[in-house]
Design a protein around this motif. Structure first.
Motif, PDB file in Angstrom:
ATOM      1  N   ILE A  82      -8.628   2.342   1.895  1.00 31.04           N
ATOM      2  CA  ILE A  82      -8.177   2.000   3.246  1.00 31.04           C
ATOM      3  C   ILE A  82      -7.649   0.571   3.297  1.00 31.04           C
ATOM      4  N   ALA A  83      -8.002  -0.242   2.306  1.00 33.75           N
ATOM      5  CA  ALA A  83      -7.571  -1.639   2.281  1.00 33.75           C
ATOM      6  C   ALA A  83      -6.238  -1.740   1.553  1.00 33.75           C
ATOM      7  N   ASP A  84      -5.140  -1.743   2.300  1.00 31.80           N
ATOM      8  CA  ASP A  84      -3.823  -1.738   1.676  1.00 31.80           C
ATOM      9  C   ASP A  84      -3.536  -3.014   0.901  1.00 31.80           C
ATOM     10  N   GLY A  85      -4.163  -4.133   1.301  1.00 32.88           N
ATOM     11  CA  GLY A  85      -3.983  -5.378   0.559  1.00 32.88           C
ATOM     12  C   GLY A  85      -4.595  -5.305  -0.834  1.00 32.88           C
ATOM     13  N   MET A  86      -5.703  -4.589  -0.948  1.00 32.93           N
ATOM     14  CA  MET A  86      -6.316  -4.387  -2.263  1.00 32.93           C
ATOM     15  C   MET A  86      -5.394  -3.559  -3.143  1.00 32.93           C
ATOM     16  N   LEU A  87      -4.826  -2.508  -2.576  1.00 36.68           N
ATOM     17  CA  LEU A  87      -3.912  -1.669  -3.348  1.00 36.68           C
ATOM     18  C   LEU A  87      -2.673  -2.447  -3.778  1.00 36.68           C
ATOM     19  N   ALA A  88      -2.162  -3.301  -2.888  1.00 33.17           N
ATOM     20  CA  ALA A  88      -0.990  -4.103  -3.236  1.00 33.17           C
ATOM     21  C   ALA A  88      -1.301  -5.035  -4.396  1.00 33.17           C
ATOM     22  N   GLU A  89      -2.510  -5.598  -4.400  1.00 32.98           N
ATOM     23  CA  GLU A  89      -2.922  -6.460  -5.509  1.00 32.98           C
ATOM     24  C   GLU A  89      -2.987  -5.656  -6.802  1.00 32.98           C
ATOM     25  N   GLY A  90      -3.519  -4.448  -6.713  1.00 33.78           N
ATOM     26  CA  GLY A  90      -3.595  -3.595  -7.892  1.00 33.78           C
ATOM     27  C   GLY A  90      -2.226  -3.209  -8.412  1.00 33.78           C
ATOM     28  N   ALA A  91      -1.307  -2.871  -7.512  1.00 34.77           N
ATOM     29  CA  ALA A  91       0.050  -2.498  -7.918  1.00 34.77           C
ATOM     30  C   ALA A  91       0.750  -3.679  -8.584  1.00 34.77           C
ATOM     31  N   ARG A  92       0.549  -4.869  -8.036  1.00 35.87           N
ATOM     32  CA  ARG A  92       1.168  -6.069  -8.611  1.00 35.87           C
ATOM     33  C   ARG A  92       0.670  -6.301 -10.027  1.00 35.87           C
ATOM     34  N   ARG A  93      -0.634  -6.223 -10.213  1.00 37.21           N
ATOM     35  CA  ARG A  93      -1.218  -6.459 -11.540  1.00 37.21           C
ATOM     36  C   ARG A  93      -0.798  -5.375 -12.530  1.00 37.21           C
ATOM     37  N   THR A  94      -0.767  -4.130 -12.077  1.00 35.13           N
ATOM     38  CA  THR A  94      -0.396  -3.029 -12.953  1.00 35.13           C
ATOM     39  C   THR A  94       1.046  -3.155 -13.418  1.00 35.13           C
ATOM     40  N   THR A  95       1.931  -3.516 -12.509  1.00 38.00           N
ATOM     41  CA  THR A  95       3.338  -3.699 -12.870  1.00 38.00           C
ATOM     42  C   THR A  95       3.507  -4.861 -13.826  1.00 38.00           C
ATOM     43  N   ALA A  96       2.792  -5.947 -13.572  1.00 37.51           N
ATOM     44  CA  ALA A  96       2.883  -7.130 -14.428  1.00 37.51           C
ATOM     45  C   ALA A  96       2.407  -6.831 -15.848  1.00 37.51           C
ATOM     46  N   GLU A  97       1.447  -5.910 -15.962  1.00 37.59           N
ATOM     47  CA  GLU A  97       0.908  -5.562 -17.271  1.00 37.59           C
ATOM     48  C   GLU A  97       1.686  -4.422 -17.929  1.00 37.59           C
ATOM     49  N   GLY A  98       2.690  -3.883 -17.226  1.00 35.16           N
ATOM     50  CA  GLY A  98       3.493  -2.802 -17.780  1.00 35.16           C
ATOM     51  C   GLY A  98       2.733  -1.503 -17.943  1.00 35.16           C
ATOM     52  N   LYS A  99       1.782  -1.233 -17.028  1.00 27.87           N
ATOM     53  CA  LYS A  99       0.941  -0.040 -17.155  1.00 27.87           C
ATOM     54  C   LYS A  99       1.059   0.881 -15.949  1.00 27.87           C
ATOM     55  N   SER A 100       2.217   0.917 -15.325  1.00 22.15           N
ATOM     56  CA  SER A 100       2.359   1.631 -14.058  1.00 22.15           C
ATOM     57  C   SER A 100       2.867   3.067 -14.195  1.00 22.15           C
ATOM     58  N   ASP A 101       3.214   3.516 -15.384  1.00 22.37           N
ATOM     59  CA  ASP A 101       3.836   4.833 -15.534  1.00 22.37           C
ATOM     60  C   ASP A 101       2.944   5.975 -15.067  1.00 22.37           C
ATOM     61  N   ALA A 102       1.646   5.908 -15.349  1.00 22.72           N
ATOM     62  CA  ALA A 102       0.751   7.022 -15.031  1.00 22.72           C
ATOM     63  C   ALA A 102      -0.175   6.700 -13.878  1.00 22.72           C
ATOM     64  N   LEU A 103       0.168   5.695 -13.065  1.00 20.90           N
ATOM     65  CA  LEU A 103      -0.728   5.240 -12.016  1.00 20.90           C
ATOM     66  C   LEU A 103       0.034   4.975 -10.730  1.00 20.90           C
ATOM     67  N   GLY A 104      -0.390   5.617  -9.639  1.00 23.23           N
ATOM     68  CA  GLY A 104       0.219   5.402  -8.336  1.00 23.23           C
ATOM     69  C   GLY A 104      -0.801   4.870  -7.353  1.00 23.23           C
ATOM     70  N   PHE A 105      -0.329   4.259  -6.257  1.00 19.28           N
ATOM     71  CA  PHE A 105      -1.198   3.674  -5.235  1.00 19.28           C
ATOM     72  C   PHE A 105      -0.800   4.207  -3.870  1.00 19.28           C
ATOM     73  N   ALA A 106      -1.802   4.581  -3.053  1.00 21.86           N
ATOM     74  CA  ALA A 106      -1.517   5.077  -1.704  1.00 21.86           C
ATOM     75  C   ALA A 106      -2.710   4.802  -0.800  1.00 21.86           C
ATOM     76  N   ALA A 107      -2.446   4.184   0.351  1.00 23.85           N
ATOM     77  CA  ALA A 107      -3.503   3.942   1.317  1.00 23.85           C
ATOM     78  C   ALA A 107      -4.009   5.267   1.874  1.00 23.85           C
ATOM     79  N   ALA A 108      -5.335   5.427   1.939  1.00 30.76           N
ATOM     80  CA  ALA A 108      -5.909   6.674   2.432  1.00 30.76           C
ATOM     81  C   ALA A 108      -7.342   6.440   2.879  1.00 30.76           C
TER      82      ALA A 108
END
Length: 282
Positions: A82-108
């Motif tokens: 439910i914390a969209d800011g937490m998800l945004a932080e996770g997406a930023r870190r995942t993209t920076a590490e080049g590990k985003s291919d098999a991982l998605g983020f969605a507020a729920a």
């Protein structure tokens, strides 16, 4: 397990969202403290390449990121919170590490998942079930989105007396501050394995298995311990942050005194915790 009298679930969720959004980056940086628990949960989930996985209350996606490594190639993990800011932080870190291919983020909201029935092989929920105002509703949603025979894997805090990692700070707060007008749901409400088994069984899960997972956290000083507690406290930490500085200083001093029995030779503190890791099938 019903919520306390007078409890407002919508307000509670708003406070949790605000509290965790405020400390998103710091929460991610403190994940190493709970690394052993994360590993135990992922092992219990029995992940395999090609699976689809939902990680509830994922925060910055730390558990989800490790799960994604285990279901490659061909798998996919959805990190939700439910914390969209937490998800945004996770997406930023995942993209920076080049590990985003098999991982998605969605507020729920875990109690109201906008996801199709029978769409995941695994559902993970690390240190989350006790935070949901209506845990039985969340469990029903987890079962709904699992494919037949799919597995849930979750962790909760054990009995209060076995989790000084949380209880030390709570004791200080209880001594120094008046009780809240409306109590929050206890983070230890599933600390009894029997209660957790009943909750999972009543939600329709089968083959319930619960195992203890003891671990320790080392802190360089009392301030580090207090900050780590606040980073886990979500909405409660949001309320504490509004206290006068003098009151906050008194709390920190009380915490340092209570940690004396945990002091180590290097001048820091090692504090124990016990979690329960549960698995079950839909």
């Amino acid at each position: 397990m019903s919520a306390p009298a007078g409890f407002d679930a919508r307000r509670f969720k708003a406070q949790e969202r605000a509290g965790f959004n405020r400390i998103a980056a710091r929460y991610a940086e403190g994940a190493h403290l709970r690394a052993d628990l994360a590993t135990a949960l992922l092992d219990a989930a029995d992940l395999a390449p090609g699976q689809t996985v939902l990680d509830l209350a994922s925060g910055p996606g730390l558990l989800a990121r490790d799960a994604a490594a285990r279901i490659a190639p061909g798998g996919w993990v959805l990190a939700s919170d439910i914390a969209d800011g937490m998800l945004a932080e996770g997406a930023r870190r995942t993209t920076a590490e080049g590990k985003s291919d098999a991982l998605g983020f969605a507020a729920a909201d875990a109690e109201h998942l906008c996801l199709p029935d029978a769409s995941f092989d695994r559902v993970l929920a690390g240190l989350a079930l006790f935070m949901f105002p209506h845990p039985q509703q969340a469990l029903a949603e987890m079962r709904r989105v699992l494919r037949p025979g799919g597995r849930i894997a979750l962790s909760v805090w054990g009995p209060r007396e076995a989790v000084p990692l949380i209880a030390r700070a709570q004791d200080c707060i209880a001594r120094q501050l008046p009780p809240p007008k409306v109590a929050r749901p206890s983070v230890f409400r599933f600390g009894d394995a029997a209660a957790l088994t009943i909750a999972l069984t009543e939600a329709g899960f089968a083959d319930v298995h619960i195992a203890p997972c003891p671990f320790r956290c080392h802190f360089a000083d009392a301030e580090s311990y207090w900050q780590a507690f606040l980073d886990l406290a979500g909405g409660a930490a949001e309320a504490l942050s509004r206290l006068p500085e003098a009151t906050q200083a008194t709390l920190r001093a009380a915490v340092e005194a209570d940690l004396a029995s945990h002091r180590t030779e290097d001048g820091g503190f090692t504090v124990e915790a016990l979690a329960l890791v549960a698995t079950a099938r839909s």
